[in-house]
Each structure stands twice: as C-alpha cells, then as structure tokens.
Design an enzyme around this catalytic site. Structure first.
Site, PDB file in Angstrom:
ATOM      1  N   THR A 139       0.822  -1.211   0.000  1.00  0.00           N
ATOM      2  CA  THR A 139       0.000   0.000   0.000  1.00  0.00           C
ATOM      3  C   THR A 139       0.856   1.260   0.000  1.00  0.00           C
ATOM      4  O   THR A 139       1.850   1.348   0.710  1.00  0.00           O
ATOM      5  CB  THR A 139      -0.902  -0.002   1.245  1.00  0.00           C
ATOM      6  OG1 THR A 139      -1.621  -1.222   1.269  1.00  0.00           O
ATOM      7  CG2 THR A 139      -1.876   1.155   1.226  1.00  0.00           C
ATOM      8  N   GLU A 421      -7.516  -6.096   3.968  1.00  0.00           N
ATOM      9  CA  GLU A 421      -7.744  -7.346   3.213  1.00  0.00           C
ATOM     10  C   GLU A 421      -8.949  -7.223   2.281  1.00  0.00           C
ATOM     11  O   GLU A 421      -9.658  -8.204   2.038  1.00  0.00           O
ATOM     12  CB  GLU A 421      -7.929  -8.531   4.169  1.00  0.00           C
ATOM     13  CG  GLU A 421      -6.769  -8.782   5.122  1.00  0.00           C
ATOM     14  CD  GLU A 421      -5.460  -9.106   4.403  1.00  0.00           C
ATOM     15  OE1 GLU A 421      -5.521  -9.590   3.259  1.00  0.00           O
ATOM     16  OE2 GLU A 421      -4.390  -8.861   4.994  1.00  0.00           O
TER      17      GLU A 421
END
Lengths: 661, 661
Positions: A139, A421
């Site tokens: 990320t 997730e």
C-alpha cells in the site's frame, strides 16, 4: 461470586460444557485449548501492564517484549501446530496486536512462496532466526486496492546488475505496512518493474531498509511510524520513501517472473498465484467477527445480569437490566449472531481446507465460488460485528465508555477488518460480480451448482412487482427450513433487480462500466441478501449436527431469533418481493418477543459457553464472577493519573489563576 | 490548492457564502463568528500540541492550561454573550473537552439556582473567582438514571449542627463526574438526607473535598480519576468516597428545602425545579449532532474529491472516489442529514427560548411537549450521528483510521452523547410515554394540539392490517409536502401499534408496568417514527424561508434525498401501513440515484458552506486546500515514535533475541 450471576447459571437449561465442546470442535479440542491457555496463565514471565495505562511508545515496547517472549516460549513448549500457535498467542496478546505480526503473516509466507531455490537458501535461515525482520510493503499513501495504480518503481541497471528503487511522488510513499516503522530491517517492496525501457507491472523485491547491526536506516531510505491511529497502538505501521536505493538483481523474488543479468524480462508461467492466500485470510476474518462478537456479548450480557437500574414495577427493588425488553432486544439478536458467525467461520475453515486439497490435486472448480463467498462474508460479518460491538458497549451505559470494560479496545482493534484485506464495499461488489455472472449463465440455460444454484429457479424472477397480498404464502414462521427458503428467494429477487438495473442502463446507451457503477447500490444489496441467506442456511444446517436435545433446543431458538430478527430488520425486502405478507410481519414481531423471553434464562449460560477466560477478556464488566464494582474501583486506583494526589497542573495553572483575576 | 477540489468549487451552482449565512442565522452572525475565531487564530498564546501525540497526563495538563487561558482571554476580549463564549471556546478546544467544563455547566448554575441569599453571598464570589473549583456529583458507580436508587447519605447531627456524609457501599462511590478526579476542590454532592430518623430523599450539599491551598484531599475523602476512557482524555472524570465527612448545616443548598438547626426538615414549596435545564441541555445536543455530522461529512466529502482510486472505465485514469455511486450513497444522505439536523437544532433553540419566555410568564402549557420532543430528538439525532461518523470514517479507507484524519477523535468525543443527559433508549421511552398519553387523550375525544395533533386523525388507526395494494395511494414521491404526510401517517400507525400492544398485554392480565415493558420494542419504534416525522417536517418547513433560488433548489434536493432515503431504509413500515405500494418503493430507489447525480457537482460546496476552519477541523483529510498527502507525511514525521531513529526496544528485546535462538 455475585449472587445474581450465580442464580443465572443455576437457571440454565443445558450443559454449558457440552456446548463449549461443540464450539471448540470436540472435547479434546477444548481440553487442549485450556492446556495451552494455562501455559500462559501459569507462566511467571507473563505479566504485563494494562496497555491503557501506557504511552504509545511504552505500548509498542511492551508488544515487542511480548513478541520476543512468545518466540522463545513457543519453542520451549514445542508448540508448532498453526492452530495451537494462534491459541497461545491470542491468550498472550489479549485484545492487542503482535509487534511482529507482519513478519509471520506476510513476510515469511511470501518468501516461502516466491523465492527461488537459491533465494530460499539465503533468506529463509535469516528470517526464521529473526536476524532479518521483515514486512510487506504494498500500500502507498495514494494507492490501496488498485494495484495497477501503485507508483513505486524498480528500474533495472544492467551495468551494475542492480535494481534502483524510487518513490517518485509523495503519494507513492509506502504507507500502512505493519512493523515497517520501527521494527523491520527488511521489506518486501511491491514496485513497477522497468527494464530495457519497458514496464512489466508489479513485482516483489527484498529491500534492506535498516542496518542489521545498528538498526539505523540505510542510505536513500526514509522510514518511520505513520503516527497514532484508532487502535493498533502496538503496531508501528510505517512509511518508506526510497531515493535511488540500489539492491542486487538477486533481490527480486524470482520463483516465477525473472530478470536476466542483461535485463531481459522473463514472464511468469501463470498469473494465478496468491489468490489462495487472499481467500484464506478473508475466510479467517469471518471467524474473527464471531470472536469479537462473542467477547462483546459476553461482557454486555454478564454485566446486564449484575447491573440493577430503575424500576419496572413501582416500589419493587431495581431489576436486573437484562429484564428490560429493550435490553434483550439489543443483545439477544447479537448473541444469536455470535453463534451464527461462529458456525459460518467453522464452515469457511473446513471449506477452505477441503478446496485447498482439491487445488493441490489440480481441481480449481470450486475456487471462484469460495473466492466470491469469502469476499462477501468478510464484508457481511465484519460490518455486522463492527456495529454490534458498539451496541454492546452502549448497552452497558456509562461504564461501557470506561477502558476497564474492554469494549473500546475490542472495537478499535476489530474495526480495521472492515477495511483491510479488501475494503468491504469493494468486497460486496466482487461477490455481486460473481452473482450477476452466475445469473446470466442461468439465464443462458446453464445449470448452476453450488450455493448460487437458486439462481436457476427462474420462476421467481419477476416477483418484485407483485403485491404481497396477491400471492398465496405458505411460509411457516416457526419453521427454519421454510424461512431459509424465504431468504433464498429474497436473494434471488435482489440479484434479479440488480441485473435488471444493469440491463436498463445498457438500454439507455451506457457503457458496461457505467451501467455497473450506476447499479452499484443494487449490487451491494444483492450481495448482502446473498450472504444473509448463506448465514441463515449454514446456521440451520448446523442444528442437524447437534445431538444433545437441550442444546439443540436452545440453539434452535437462537437460530429462529437470528432469522426472524433479520426479517424485521429488512421487512421491506420481504414485503416487496411478495414473500411475506403484512399479517406475517406483525406476527413475526410478536414471535420475536416470545423468543426473547424464552432465551432470557439461558442468556448468561450461552455466553459462558464461549469460555473466554477472564485474563483474555480483560473486562471488569464481563468478569465471570460478576464482582464488577469493587474491581472497577481497584482498576481506577491503579490509573497513572492517580500516581500523585495533586497533579502538577494545579501548581502550574490553577493556583496562579487566582492572582490574575 | 489541489486542482480537483478547485474544479469542484467551480462547478457549484449556488453562492456558498449565502448558504453559510443561512446556517449561521444571518450575515452579521457569520461576520461576528469569524471575528471571534480569528481572535483565537491570531493569538500568539494559542499554540498547542496535537493531543494525539501526548500522554493522558499531558493531555489533561494541556486542557487545564487552556481552560485557565480561556478565562483570562474572554475577560481580556470582553466576550460575555453565552453564544459568543461557546464560539470562542469551541475554536480553542477543537474536538476536545474543557477541563473546567463541569464548573461552568453544572456547579455554577446549581449555585445560582439553589443557593439561598446567604449562601449566594458566600459561595458565588469564591466560585466566580475560581478559588472554589467545583463539580456536580450525582452519578454513583452502581446508579445512574434512577435517582431514588442513589445510596450516598447525609445524616444531620443536631449536636454539632453538621451533616455527616457517607458512601456506605462500594456501589455508592460517586463515579463519572467531570473534573472531580483532580481539578475540583469542592463538589455539589447529591445524597439521601436523613434527619430526626427520617429519610427525605435526594438533596444537594456543598462538600469541600480538597484543601483550597495545598489541593490535598481532606480527611475522610478518597478522591481520584476513574481511569482512561473511550475519548474524553482531557477530562478527569472522578470518583469520590466519603467516610464520615462532616460539613456545616449551611452547606446544604437551602433555597427550597431546608433543615432547621434542631433538625426539623422543611419541604420545598414545589417539586418542579431543574426540569428546564434538562430540556435545555437535551435541545442543545441536537445541535451538537448536527455539528459532528457537519465536521465528518466535510472531511469525508473533501477527501473523496481528492482521492483517486481504482477504475470505473478500463484504461482511463483512476477516478475521484466521489464518482462511485456507492460512495455517494454512503455520504450524500449523511450530508442531507447534517443539514436536516442543523435546521432542527435551530428550531429547538428557538422553541426553547420562546417557551422559556412563556414559562417566565407562568405559562407551562408547552413544556411537556418540548420535554418529550427534546428527549426523543436527543436520542434520534445522536444515534444517527454516532453511526454516521463511523460511516464517514470508513468511507475514507485506511486513512480514516489515522488520527490525522480527526475522525477517530470526532467519534470518541461525540459518542457519549448517546448515554449522558439521559440514556437514549430511556429517552425514546420517555417520548413514547407522551405519545401514548396523547393517543389515549385523543381516543377519549380530547382535541390535541401541537406536534402530536396527528393522533387526532383516528381514521388511520387500523391501516396496519391493510395490504398496500388494496388502498389507492395518491402519494407524489417528488412532493415533500406529500411525503411529510406519509411520514406522519407512519408515525400514527406505529403509535397505534404500540398502544394496541399495551392493551393486548393488559387483556392478558398483565400489570400496567409489565404491559409497558412487554411493549417497549414497539414504543421505541413509535418514538423513532415520530422523531423522523418531526425532522422531515422541520426540514421541509425551513425551505419555505429560503429566498435565494439556487440555494432553495439545492436544499430541496437534499431534503428530498433525506426523506426518500429514510423511506427506503424503513420501507417495511411504509409498506406495512399501506402508505406506499411496491412500485412506488422501486421508483423511490431509482429517484434516489438521480438525486445522487444531481447533488454530485454541489457536494464540496455544500460542505464548504459549513465553513469549519481548518484549525478547528484539525483534519489532514478534510483540509480546505485538498493538499492531503504532503501534510499527512508532515504530520507523521512529528509523531513521538519518530523522535529517535532507533527505538529502545530494538536494543532491549530484538537484538538479544538472536543470541537466544
């Protein structure tokens, strides 16, 4: 033992221990779980300060100490089975997170799955001995879900046979990876691979970020903690900015794709890679939802049995707040949900392992359905549990706000599951994609199997336009099988509505993509109804496995409550689809009240059956013995603000104020 | 300025400043508000550390410093108008609480209203000069809402002309009062008054708890902080245990009830006392719900305009996440709610002041309705805003979890409104009591006036058993007046259902009290529907006051969205009552999508109109200039965990681990 809670336990109609065994998956599992838990409890090294009394830095330090301790203890006790490790750790961690969590959850598994033989020989011994402490840096500040949007670059330089890593923009700074800020000395960095003038998309690279000896950041690396968050104070989620950081060619993970010394790019043989891990983690989160709900309802229900407040009948003593219908209506459906999600979690776990077996034998046929199901159920269960924890907290009145209740901790540690997730709305839309695809296949005459086979039943496709009263309904609101059918038809109706919405948009000359986006509200609703159906179905099926009559009876009551409560919460859908009529909806409201009364004597026993040890629950309100008040006083006195009688601020600001006025 | 957000502002169809004026209550009010805000901003003494970077003790200390500073500044600037004081303080406090909050909100007002002349002469100068720092100690560890249950005793001893105060049990320890733990040297203690062998119920006593000079606790007093909470870290909510604490007879607040020197108890002339204050505070909380929502939607909508993610159309750049229908569906109804609650807050404020005028002239006729309305709306708006803040937070993806977003702070500081000043379920039941009473009066032929007058319309009393299709419906789903009517009939139906439930229970030989408790779920639903009707009605009425065409248009769209969204969220009620039919419900879903698209170009302008200064919003995600990422990086680097490159725990635990393996 508080006499109220003692009385509650005497009133239970079933054997709590037997139900605990069912929840654990058998008496041996209960026994082994308790053995492992007692290893932690009886260990003189297992002592800790309540993290709520510590500063952020102290909390992180305590977590690092515990992580290091757990590594040694697990070796000492010879605990190696993954489930047993989870059991040990969850007892030692309490509600908090593990400092080295990402090293286990992402760094090591990625090395195992993506190192070639030579890389394995080099990196695994280092990582398994914790000389290399790693994290997984995917990320970026400006990019999450959409992998193609990631900006970090790894450019191959054939002259030196190195990759040069860069964070070209502020938004490309790696952001959020757990353990990146302070703990790790290496990171697996996901970056766009450039070689010979071409970009080959995202690949994984092992990047040393801190000196293994001094732990100082290496040249070209800016690394640190992203700052305080809502929860996760134990974890140093970090940032990483790279400025011409050079790593050897061999640090690209090369089990599949490769870059040759001269810069030639070699494609991976197949793209179907980490799909399985993702499905596994999402399936596991369903179980986490169940556990968070089990903890929260244990606290709220035990406290509601001990707390007396106001009056129902004038002049009589204050009743237990669990006797108020509104309190039962808040908590018992959530208790039922905790059981429902526990069984769904067990199912997901079993299905995952079954399908993994199939996959290892080259059979991928069930993977798409499991992928869709795990995405939707991850979203469905985490959203539900997230809201439910807060209902439990607020049902405890003022004391629910105290950190001594543990409910604030449970909430802030759980709520990220709605986002990580796979963000929940994105997850719901993934499930919707599978549903719409299946719907179209059915419409094209294909015979569907598995959980979406209900989409074959075309007869129900146009029911949404029919008023409830016009159709004869044969639903028995006391029969779970009949209600499962109703949930199924609701899901079919909403999938149909969503598919029709897309069709309508296409007819209005919208592109496929815009039609999808313009139907997204309907698609999420369809997924939600699908997941709700699956939960009701699995809960009902579970009852078939229960031999003990008393337990079967109380679980059936819970299942019926869960199912009927879901109908009243979504009564518009059932009326709209003509599946139930108005008298039935009114009847269901009455039936729910009866079920609440029926469950009342078993409420405490039903949370006792979750068998969450006081040292794990860490809640003054949820104590097994019900001795809430004396322990709340005791806890408060240990609070750091009470370490001195007079706070410095009195001398610094309040006393001097007098002379200034 | 970020170019996305600039473009958004250019697309707005109305004059933002004019809408700000409407929200402030006129252009002069906007001007004065900004003047006051700039006093804080331009003040060199106004500097502070982000509380998220501080320990609990440091946060409390910073709050005490700011409280002392505010006292001096307000005098220096000559700000004395209550509204202007609130404006100044809310700018200086940010999302956090005031350390001396209870001194102002409860201690001083109680002295003003309950001291006799002699007491006023003694205590007011001391309290107004902050030599006496006070709090209001009512709640006990075991007792909240139910005043008769409080256990603290004050026993009069005529021999010494003193009251002897005691906390006879652990559950009687005073618990939760703000400022009690560390700040206050006096407390107004609510205790059961015993004299001449009789108990006369709860009365208020001024109890010195700390030495005014040294600030040490006085003999017989055990006082301290109740420990960390979910939010409110700036406030030392405290405990107080009294063991034979003696205070002079004159320390009982004697404006109404009295105890003579010989111990004779003199009753108060009337019991109708602090009723008005309670109504006032609850009415004000409606405005707080609006402000919390305004802050949260400002952050989420601005960030959604700046954030790009994933793809709608393949191959095109990542769109602003505000272009996703699901994101609009999360945020725009909440934006509409923020406006709705703002106008309801204005209405409650005006009504309170109007009725207070009446009361001062001896006219109490409207007080019961306002009491019922303020209870219900307090619950309705805080529950809604509470859930909405979390939706806003989660709509920001991962970054919503960062404390730099301010959303976690907004949530934890707001959520206690659901519990304090009347627990929300209890509040809903209070409103229900008024509704059922009014319903019975109407049924007995009495003509009701005011907001419950719809209960006169008996014709709608039996509609719940009628199927939607059987009734001709003339509802125009684009006409707000028509929709207000529908909400009204929904409320009437649910009040009717609740009243019938009580009746049914009574017929089953239940007592009045049990019948009430066994109908509590229905009663809460009825109150909720009543409040929802009031909000829709007031929002619609507000539109009539808006002269500016462009603003009228956009606010009408918001009002329609609020109203239709409420119908889809509760479609079962409307179908069940036969107020809308299935095709209409489906049509409403389509209409909502159109309204989302219509609002899209004005979304940023609509939050801009709230005009919340960056220094007040304190959110990196919600910055006016949209420069999110660089500022997030900047914020993170200031975080305390980054004060050293290598955290101590590396040397203490991680490095030594290597040698142990």
């Amino acid at each position: 033992m508080n006499h109220d809670i003692l009385k509650e336990r005497q009133n239970a109609t079933f054997d709590v221990e037997k139900l605990t065994n069912i929840l654990d998956g058998g008496p041996e599992k209960t026994k082994r779980r308790r053995e492992i838990e007692s290893m932690v409890l009886s260990d003189p090294d297992f002592k800790e300060e309540d993290p709520n009394f510590l500063s952020r830095s102290e909390r992180y330090e305590q977590a690092v100490r515990k992580s290091a301790q757990m590594i040694l203890k697990l070796r000492e006790y010879g605990i190696a089975d993954p489930e047993e490790i989870i059991c040990y750790k969850s007892m030692e961690k309490g509600h908090q997170q593990e400092a080295l969590g990402l090293h286990y959850a992402m760094f090591l598994p990625t090395l195992y799955s993506q190192c070639d033989a030579q890389q394995s020989r080099k990196w695994l011994p280092l990582a398994e001995s914790f000389q290399v402490l790693g994290t997984y840096a995917q990320t970026e500040m400006g990019h999450g879900t959409h992998l193609r949007g990631l900006e970090t670059t790894a450019t191959y330089d054939p002259a030196t046979q190195q990759f040069v890593l860069n964070s070209p923009t502020v938004s490309s700074i790696k952001w959020w990876p757990g353990g990146l800020g302070k703990t790790s000395n290496h990171a697996i960095v996901l970056a766009q691979l450039h070689t010979q003038g071409n970009c080959h998309g995202l690949h994984a690279f092992i990047v040393p970020i801190r000196d293994m000896n001094t732990h100082d950041p290496l040249p070209g690396i800016v690394v640190g903690d992203i700052g305080p968050k809502f929860g996760f104070s134990e974890v140093d989620n970090g940032f990483l900015k790279m400025d011409n950081v050079r790593i050897p060619r061999e640090n690209m993970l090369m089990k599949y794709a490769k870059v040759e010394p001269d810069g030639t790019y070699v494609k991976p043989p197949s793209a179907k890679l980490t799909y399985g891990t993702m499905v596994f983690i999402r399936s596991m989160i369903v179980g986490e939802s169940a556990r968070a709900l089990a903890k929260s309802t244990t606290i709220a229900i035990r406290y509601s049995a001990v707390r007396h407040q106001s009056e129902i009948r004038t002049g009589e003593p204050e009743p237990q707040i669990l006797d108020y219908q509104t309190q039962q209506y808040k908590l018992f459906p959530l208790l039922a949900t905790a059981y429902a999600f526990t069984f769904v979690g067990q199912y997901m776990n079993q299905t995952y392992h079954r399908i993994t077996g199939d996959i290892n034998q080259g059979n991928f046929s069930e993977l798409p359905e499991l992928h869709a199901l795990s995405a939707g159920l991850k979203a469905f269960t985490t959203w539900t549990a997230n809201a439910a924890i807060e209902v439990c907290r607020m049902s405890c009145g003022g004391h629910g706000y105290s950190r001594s209740s543990a409910l604030p901790d449970i909430y802030v540690e759980f709520t990220p599951t709605c986002t990580y997730e796979g963000e929940n709305t994105v997850m719901m839309l993934q499930t919707a994609r599978y549903l719409v695809k299946s719907y179209r296949q059915a419409k094209a005459g294909q015979q569907l199997s598995g959980i979406v086979s209900y989409l074959n039943e075309t007869e129900h496709r146009r029911i949404q336009a029919q008023p409830a009263s016009a159709r004869p309904t044969v639903v028995d609101i006391n029969d779970l099988a009949s209600l499962v059918e109703v949930y199924k038809l609701r899901a079919a109706t909403l999938v149909d509505l969503a598919a029709k919405s897309i069709q309508q948009e296409l007819q209005n000359r919208k592109s496929q993509e815009d039609a999808w986006n313009n139907s997204a509200i309907d698609l999420v609703r369809a997924s939600d109804a699908h997941c709700h159906y699956v939960v009701v179905k699995l809960f009902t099926e579970k009852l078939g496995e229960i031999g003990d009559t008393a337990i079967h009876s109380v679980l059936s009551t819970l299942a019926l409550l869960y199912t009927l409560h879901g109908i009243t919460e979504n009564s518009g859908d059932f009326l709209l689809a003509g599946l139930l009529n108005v008298p039935q909806i009114l009847q269901i409201s009455l039936r729910i009240k009866e079920l609440l009364s029926q469950l009342r004597p078993n409420a405490v026993a039903l949370v006792d059956a979750f068998d969450i040890h006081d040292k794990k629950l860490k809640s003054v309100l949820g104590r097994y013995d019900g001795n809430v008040y004396e322990n709340m006083f005791e806890w408060a006195r240990r609070s750091p603000l009470n370490s001195s009688e007079v706070h410095d601020s009195f001398h610094k600001y309040l006393k001097p104020l007098r002379s200034k006025l």
